[in-house]
Motif scaffolding. Structure first.
Motif, short mmCIF file in Angstrom:
data_model
loop_
_atom_site.label_atom_id
_atom_site.label_comp_id
_atom_site.label_asym_id
_atom_site.label_seq_id
_atom_site.Cartn_x
_atom_site.Cartn_y
_atom_site.Cartn_z
N THR A 75 17.45 9.19 -38.21
CA THR A 75 17.98 9.64 -36.94
C THR A 75 19.14 10.61 -37.16
O THR A 75 20.00 10.38 -38.00
CB THR A 75 18.48 8.44 -36.11
N VAL A 76 19.14 11.69 -36.42
CA VAL A 76 20.19 12.70 -36.56
C VAL A 76 21.52 12.11 -36.07
O VAL A 76 21.60 11.61 -34.95
CB VAL A 76 19.85 13.96 -35.74
N PRO A 77 22.57 12.14 -36.90
CA PRO A 77 23.87 11.61 -36.47
C PRO A 77 24.46 12.49 -35.38
O PRO A 77 24.24 13.71 -35.35
CB PRO A 77 24.71 11.65 -37.74
N THR A 78 25.22 11.87 -34.48
CA THR A 78 25.83 12.60 -33.38
C THR A 78 27.34 12.45 -33.43
O THR A 78 27.89 11.64 -34.18
CB THR A 78 25.31 12.07 -32.03
N GLU A 79 28.01 13.22 -32.58
CA GLU A 79 29.46 13.17 -32.50
C GLU A 79 29.95 11.78 -32.11
O GLU A 79 31.08 11.40 -32.43
CB GLU A 79 29.96 14.22 -31.52
N LYS A 80 29.09 11.02 -31.42
CA LYS A 80 29.48 9.67 -31.01
C LYS A 80 29.78 8.78 -32.21
O LYS A 80 30.67 7.93 -32.16
CB LYS A 80 28.38 9.03 -30.15
N HIS A 81 29.03 8.97 -33.30
CA HIS A 81 29.29 8.18 -34.50
C HIS A 81 30.69 8.46 -35.03
O HIS A 81 31.44 7.54 -35.41
CB HIS A 81 28.26 8.51 -35.59
N TRP A 82 31.06 9.71 -35.08
CA TRP A 82 32.37 10.11 -35.58
C TRP A 82 33.48 9.66 -34.63
O TRP A 82 34.51 9.14 -35.05
CB TRP A 82 32.39 11.62 -35.78
N THR A 83 33.25 9.83 -33.33
CA THR A 83 34.25 9.43 -32.34
C THR A 83 34.52 7.94 -32.39
O THR A 83 35.67 7.49 -32.28
CB THR A 83 33.79 9.83 -30.93
N ARG A 84 33.47 7.15 -32.60
CA ARG A 84 33.64 5.70 -32.68
C ARG A 84 34.53 5.32 -33.86
O ARG A 84 35.40 4.46 -33.75
CB ARG A 84 32.27 5.02 -32.82
N LEU A 85 34.32 5.99 -35.00
CA LEU A 85 35.15 5.70 -36.17
C LEU A 85 36.59 6.15 -35.92
O LEU A 85 37.54 5.43 -36.27
CB LEU A 85 34.57 6.40 -37.40
N LEU A 86 36.78 7.31 -35.32
CA LEU A 86 38.13 7.79 -35.02
C LEU A 86 38.87 6.82 -34.10
O LEU A 86 40.06 6.55 -34.29
CB LEU A 86 38.07 9.17 -34.37
N ASP A 87 38.16 6.29 -33.11
CA ASP A 87 38.79 5.34 -32.18
C ASP A 87 39.26 4.09 -32.93
O ASP A 87 40.35 3.55 -32.66
CB ASP A 87 37.81 4.94 -31.08
N ALA A 88 38.44 3.63 -33.89
CA ALA A 88 38.81 2.45 -34.66
C ALA A 88 40.01 2.73 -35.56
O ALA A 88 40.88 1.88 -35.76
CB ALA A 88 37.62 1.97 -35.49
N VAL A 89 40.08 3.95 -36.12
CA VAL A 89 41.22 4.33 -36.95
C VAL A 89 42.49 4.37 -36.12
O VAL A 89 43.54 3.84 -36.52
CB VAL A 89 40.97 5.70 -37.62
N ARG A 90 42.41 4.97 -34.94
CA ARG A 90 43.60 5.05 -34.08
C ARG A 90 44.06 3.67 -33.63
O ARG A 90 45.26 3.43 -33.45
CB ARG A 90 43.28 5.93 -32.87
N ALA A 91 43.12 2.76 -33.46
CA ALA A 91 43.46 1.40 -33.04
C ALA A 91 44.21 0.64 -34.13
O ALA A 91 44.81 -0.41 -33.85
CB ALA A 91 42.20 0.64 -32.64
#
Length: 391
Positions: A75-91
């Protein structure tokens, strides 16, 4: 340049609140570190460290961040995958966090690397590069490329990578990842050499990389432990040759990439790795002497250039340019054991069963027996692809 020994107790920890970006590259102990960090995920916060990824390896997030394609048929990765990781880092707030994926080494240019760093926290980001000698990386990387559809044999692949300018076919990503001096230099340009640490992995010290990570993160010793991972084991020469020849047939029949992902890589190969462990009788992938010497020359040049970049180096860079003491001659032939072939075939069949319609009847089976094999493969491919699209 600051240099520390991997076993040295004086390796200074990173500042609290650092966002450590481990970029690999491939085949440098990344899977072992990711598995250990993920296994200790619940224990790390008590020591001020967070592993924010939702899985052992946030590959899709890294691919999306670098705008790189997925593995063949995935499956082609999307920006949502990256955004989800960024949100976890910021948390993670003011705690130290660790983001690890070897696919960050595939960042195509400085602008992409800079965007990744800025989104992760800018000046809080410290880049970690783990390195191993090319002579040890090349056979592992070749068989990994085969698992992603490569059809070229090891000898020919080495010729293309080491002797045929511009050294980009058939895998242009190889030197992007493994011209290690240029990799370190690219990221040092983005964050500054004072925010880059290079760890040279010594394969003679199996726990050395774990202990180095503990010291850098300020963690108690032994909190990071190896996690058994049969899925990540390297293939033997016979197993790799079986997959490579299957790749030739697969491409020759024009089957869809989605079918390869499900039936070959995540079907036959995955089950074979889980069910079969290599024995002393299995033939390993052997690199010829000329290629070992060529790889060592590149490694020595890389080590010299890294020494002049002003980055922090932990470990012995001389290892990068060392030629292995004993180099066997490549075997003439390697044959796969019947039980290994059976497990691979079962893995593919199990993947077919997972996608086949539940309403299959006996009359359909009789029709299948009357169908030419090439047509049968095409029909099976279209059915699996149709099922995947419905999902």
């Amino acid at each position: 340049m600051e240099t520390d020994c991997t076993r040295h107790p004086g390796v200074a920890p990173l500042a609290a609140g650092t966002r450590l970006l481990h970029i690999g590259p491939h085949k440098t102990g990344t899977t072992a570190i990711q598995g250990a960090l993920f296994a200790a995920k619940d224990d790390l916060p008590a020591h001020g460290v967070v592993f924010p990824a939702h899985s052992r390896h946030p590959m899709e997030a890294a691919l999306a961040a670098c705008a790189r394609p997925a593995m063949m048929g995935d499956t082609v990765p999307t920006e949502k995958h990256w955004t989800r990781l960024l949100d976890a880092v910021r948390a993670s707030g003011g705690r130290t966090s660790v983001v690890s994926s070897e696919f960050f080494a595939d960042a195509p240019d400085d602008a992409t690397a800079l965007r990744i760093v800025e989104q992760l926290g800018g000046e809080r980001v410290h880049v970690l590069v783990t390195l191993r000698p090319l002579a040890r990386i090349m056979p592992s990387q070749w068989q990994q490329y085969v698992q992603n559809g490569l059809r070229m044999g090891y000898g020919d692949w080495l010729e293309h990578m080491l002797r045929k300018p511009p050294y980009e076919a058939p895998n242009p990503s190889f030197w992007r990842r493994h011209r290690h001096d240029r990799l370190v230099e690219r990221w040092a340009r983005v964050v500054g050499p004072e925010r880059v640490t290079v760890v040279v992995v010594d394969d003679r010290d199996r726990d050395g990389l774990m202990r180095t990570f503990e010291k850098l993160l300020g963690l108690p010793e032994q909190i990071l432990q190896p996690v058994p991972d049969t899925v990540n084991r390297s293939l033997t020469l016979a197993e790799t040759e079986m997959v490579r020849n299957l790749n030739v047939e697969f491409r020759g029949n024009g089957l869809p990439d989605e079918l390869y992902s499900r039936l070959v890589r995540n079907g036959a190969v995955l089950h074979m790795k889980n069910a079969c462990s290599p024995t002393a009788d299995d033939v390993k992938i052997v690199t010829p002497r000329w290629a070992l010497e060529s790889a060592a020359a590149v490694g020595a040049e890389s080590a010299e250039r890294i020494a002049g970049l002003g980055v922090r180096v932990i470990g012995d860079t001389a290892l990068l340019g060392a030629v292995p003491e004993s180099a066997e001659e490549p075997p003439a032939k390697a044959r796969i054991a019947p039980e290994v072939a059976a497990q691979a075939l079962y893995g593919a069949l199990a993947a077919v069963a997972a996608t086949a319609p539940a309403s299959a009847t006996g009359s359909q089976v009789r029709t299948v027996h009357q169908t030419p094999s090439k047509d049968l493969v095409r029909v099976l491919g279209h059915r699996c692809l149709k099922r995947l699209r419905r999902r």
